[in-house]
Scaffold this active site. Structure first.
Site, PDB file in Angstrom:
ATOM      1  N   SER A 194      41.732   9.637 -43.345  1.00 18.68           N
ATOM      2  CA  SER A 194      41.465   8.637 -44.449  1.00 18.68           C
ATOM      3  C   SER A 194      41.152   9.329 -45.409  1.00 18.68           C
ATOM      4  CB  SER A 194      40.651   7.780 -43.719  1.00 18.68           C
ATOM      5  OG  SER A 194      41.309   6.821 -42.897  1.00 18.68           O
ATOM      6  N   ARG A 215      41.122   6.078 -34.449  1.00 21.91           N
ATOM      7  CA  ARG A 215      40.727   5.178 -35.660  1.00 21.91           C
ATOM      8  C   ARG A 215      40.074   4.294 -35.195  1.00 21.91           C
ATOM      9  NH1 ARG A 215      45.445   6.440 -40.190  1.00 21.91           N
ATOM     10  NH2 ARG A 215      43.772   7.392 -41.540  1.00 21.91           N
ATOM     11  N   ASP A 233      36.956  10.186 -39.634  1.00 26.44           N
ATOM     12  CA  ASP A 233      38.349  10.142 -39.830  1.00 26.44           C
ATOM     13  C   ASP A 233      38.815  10.756 -41.170  1.00 26.44           C
ATOM     14  OD1 ASP A 233      40.656   9.063 -40.441  1.00 26.44           O
ATOM     15  OD2 ASP A 233      40.105   6.892 -40.476  1.00 26.44           O
ATOM     16  N   GLN A 279      34.659   6.394 -37.502  1.00 23.59           N
ATOM     17  CA  GLN A 279      35.055   6.335 -38.918  1.00 23.59           C
ATOM     18  C   GLN A 279      34.587   7.347 -39.641  1.00 23.59           C
ATOM     19  OE1 GLN A 279      34.286   2.367 -40.455  1.00 23.59           O
ATOM     20  NE2 GLN A 279      36.080   1.578 -40.113  1.00 23.59           N
ATOM     21  N   TYR A 288      49.456   1.259 -37.351  1.00 17.60           N
ATOM     22  CA  TYR A 288      50.468   1.918 -37.859  1.00 17.60           C
ATOM     23  C   TYR A 288      51.891   1.158 -38.199  1.00 17.60           C
ATOM     24  CZ  TYR A 288      47.533   6.035 -37.540  1.00 17.60           C
ATOM     25  OH  TYR A 288      46.645   7.037 -37.744  1.00 17.60           O
TER      26      TYR A 288
HETATM   27  P1  NAD Z   1      50.353   6.453 -42.737  1.00 16.88           P
HETATM   28  O1  NAD Z   1      49.855   7.645 -43.392  1.00 16.88           O
HETATM   29  O2  NAD Z   1      50.894   6.833 -41.379  1.00 16.88           O
HETATM   30  O3  NAD Z   1      51.508   5.547 -43.683  1.00 16.88           O
HETATM   31  C1  NAD Z   1      51.023   5.360 -44.819  1.00 16.88           C
HETATM   32  C2  NAD Z   1      51.734   3.675 -45.062  1.00 16.88           C
HETATM   33  O4  NAD Z   1      53.228   3.872 -44.994  1.00 16.88           O
HETATM   34  C3  NAD Z   1      51.370   2.794 -44.091  1.00 16.88           C
HETATM   35  O5  NAD Z   1      50.545   1.699 -44.809  1.00 16.88           O
HETATM   36  C4  NAD Z   1      52.728   2.310 -43.451  1.00 16.88           C
HETATM   37  O6  NAD Z   1      52.812   0.966 -43.191  1.00 16.88           O
HETATM   38  C5  NAD Z   1      53.771   2.865 -44.536  1.00 16.88           C
HETATM   39  N1  NAD Z   1      55.006   2.881 -44.219  1.00 16.88           N
HETATM   40  C6  NAD Z   1      55.727   3.334 -43.331  1.00 16.88           C
HETATM   41  N2  NAD Z   1      56.825   3.239 -43.440  1.00 16.88           N
HETATM   42  C7  NAD Z   1      57.402   2.644 -44.515  1.00 16.88           C
HETATM   43  C8  NAD Z   1      58.589   2.282 -45.115  1.00 16.88           C
HETATM   44  N3  NAD Z   1      59.900   2.531 -44.685  1.00 16.88           N
HETATM   45  N4  NAD Z   1      58.379   1.542 -46.280  1.00 16.88           N
HETATM   46  C9  NAD Z   1      57.399   1.274 -46.923  1.00 16.88           C
HETATM   47  N5  NAD Z   1      56.126   1.687 -46.308  1.00 16.88           N
HETATM   48  C10 NAD Z   1      56.249   2.441 -45.222  1.00 16.88           C
HETATM   49  O7  NAD Z   1      48.792   5.330 -42.663  1.00 16.88           O
HETATM   50  P2  NAD Z   1      47.380   5.402 -43.000  1.00 16.88           P
HETATM   51  O8  NAD Z   1      47.298   5.173 -44.421  1.00 16.88           O
HETATM   52  O9  NAD Z   1      46.935   6.749 -42.430  1.00 16.88           O
HETATM   53  O10 NAD Z   1      46.832   4.378 -42.395  1.00 16.88           O
HETATM   54  C11 NAD Z   1      47.642   3.231 -41.772  1.00 16.88           C
HETATM   55  C12 NAD Z   1      46.869   1.964 -41.193  1.00 16.88           C
HETATM   56  O11 NAD Z   1      45.663   2.331 -40.330  1.00 16.88           O
HETATM   57  C13 NAD Z   1      46.453   0.993 -42.133  1.00 16.88           C
HETATM   58  O12 NAD Z   1      46.397  -0.062 -41.495  1.00 16.88           O
HETATM   59  C14 NAD Z   1      44.879   1.247 -42.235  1.00 16.88           C
HETATM   60  O13 NAD Z   1      44.242   0.245 -42.574  1.00 16.88           O
HETATM   61  C15 NAD Z   1      44.540   1.792 -40.783  1.00 16.88           C
HETATM   62  N6  NAD Z   1      43.254   2.383 -40.764  1.00 16.88           N
HETATM   63  C16 NAD Z   1      42.414   2.094 -39.909  1.00 16.88           C
HETATM   64  C17 NAD Z   1      41.146   2.816 -39.867  1.00 16.88           C
HETATM   65  C18 NAD Z   1      40.113   2.259 -38.961  1.00 16.88           C
HETATM   66  O14 NAD Z   1      40.291   1.436 -38.234  1.00 16.88           O
HETATM   67  N7  NAD Z   1      39.169   3.176 -38.615  1.00 16.88           N
HETATM   68  C19 NAD Z   1      41.146   3.959 -40.528  1.00 16.88           C
HETATM   69  C20 NAD Z   1      42.115   4.336 -41.360  1.00 16.88           C
HETATM   70  C21 NAD Z   1      43.303   3.677 -41.637  1.00 16.88           C
END
Ligand code: NAD
Length: 367
Positions: A132, A121, A129, A126, A226
């Protein structure tokens, strides 16, 4: 590069890996496309559109003949893998962290497999991805499912018959899906609160017009952004805090996940039982076991008057746009692996090496 698009075989899978729009773009940039008849029908893309876009149509495995690559949404079943030839490039959601057997099968077959989940990521990737893009669709649809099940209106309504208070929505996990769920619930007029263990998220939640719910639990963030799994003690504290707060809400959308691990258990049965009858929980983590103790993955149940929707593969419930987005992610990856349509795998490249889950040269794969 000749690329084959099979019809998806997973249960309830309505998406397709390439839409006519991307077929036409890839064809213009030097790719040859062969699409299994009917591959796009469930997503709303009939065979004629693929033909007009420049694809060859046929039955499987005829379309696979002479192909350099296969692009799919879900992982291929054992029967399909048996038809693959060594060196074939396979792209899809291959579940590298959970489906050891499937990955081993691809490795034994000698194919070079790229998992959409494993694409790093980083900014450069992007456009590829797919986690996302599909989470965005799932977050949106989760709120529509909840609004449909809820006996309450979402927006505040001031009518001649009096005022109706807005629905109160709680979103647990504010990653990509959660943020989209917040935005969608807000658009429908609900009053939204959200929680995530990553403290950095609070600002994003507030910028969408939702309140950050303080449950007194703070987790850590990995280098990839994450969440790390909470300790047993933190989990218990989170469940206890939620049990206290959850009766305030009409709708709870849960999206909490830790990659490669079972979904964190956030809502114990006792918390569900403390909610008002007519409340709704939509558990987007159902596929990995569910954030709610009572979620029945793949099903919708009612417990003490509370609806608990545990559908798996929610993006497939919006197959046209989910496919449009996924297809652009796949096309971006194909163009990366085969610039100008000529396959040229460079395992020194972070994206190529990171996404490859079978068939990478061993020394580069370890690097
Ligand atoms: P994910 O699907 O793995 O998890 C979803 C959410 O659940 C996360 O925000 C995580 O912090 C949360 N979570 C985990 N355990 C928890 C708990 N016990 N209680 C409450 N919440 C909990 O994550 P995602 O949505 O795929 O992405 C997570 C991170 O990756 C974010 O910071 C996002 O901005 C980042 N991201 C970066 C890029 C990039 O830079 N290209 C792209 C996509 C996502």
């Amino acid at each position: 590069m000749r690329v084959c698009v099979p019809r998806e075989t997973g249960p309830g899978e309505h998406r397709v890996a390439l839409t006519p729009e991307t077929v036409s773009k890839l064809a213009a940039s030097g790719f040859e496309l062969a699409v299994e008849r009917g591959a796009g029908v469930l997503a709303g893309f009939p065979d004629e559109l693929y033909g007009e876009a420049g694809a060859e149509l046929g039955d499987f495995p005829a379309v696979l003949r002479g192909a350099d690559g296969v692009v799919r949404v879900g992982a291929p079943g054992a029967d399909e893998v048996a038809t693959y030839h060594a060196g074939l490039v396979v792209v899809g959601f291959l579940q590298p962290l959970t489906d050891n057997e499937g990955i081993a099968r691809l490795r034994e077959r000698g194919v070079v497999a790229f998992a959409m989940e494993s694409i790093p990521r980083i900014t450069r990737a992007q456009s590829m991805d797919a986690l996302s893009s599909q989470a965005t669709v799932a977050g949106y649809k989760a709120v529509l499912l909840a609004a449909d099940r809820s006996p309450k209106l979402f927006p505040m309504m001031m009518t001649a018959a009096g005022t109706i208070a807005p629905a109160r929505v709680l979103v647990l996990g504010a990653g990509v899906a959660g943020l989209q769920a917040i935005a969608t619930a807000r658009r429908l007029g609900a009053v939204v609160s959200a929680f995530d263990v990553r403290p950095a998220v609070a600002e994003q939640v507030e910028s969408l017009g939702a309140a950050f719910l303080d449950l007194g639990v703070r987790g850590e963030e990995t280098e990839g952004g994450y969440a790390r799994e909470l300790t047993q003690e933190q989990q218990e504290a989170q469940q206890a805090a939620l049990e206290e707060r959850i009766p305030d809400f009409d709708v709870v959308v849960t999206t909490a996940a830790v990659p490669g691990r079972p979904a964190p258990r956030l809502i114990p049965a006792a918390a569900v039982e403390s909610m008002r009858p007519g409340s709704v929980i939509v558990d987007l983590a159902a596929e990995t076991g569910g954030n709610c103790e009572l979620t029945s993955p793949g099903h919708e149940i009612t417990h003490t008057g509370v609806a608990i929707v545990g559908f798996t593969n929610v993006p497939s419930l919006m197959p046209a746009d989910a496919s449009r987005l996924y297809s652009r992610n796949v096309a971006a990856l194909l163009q990366h692996l085969a610039p100008s349509g000529e396959l040229a795998l460079d395992f020194e490249d972070e994206i190529t090496a990171g996404a490859c889950v079978a068939g990478a040269p061993p020394e580069e794969a370890a690097a």
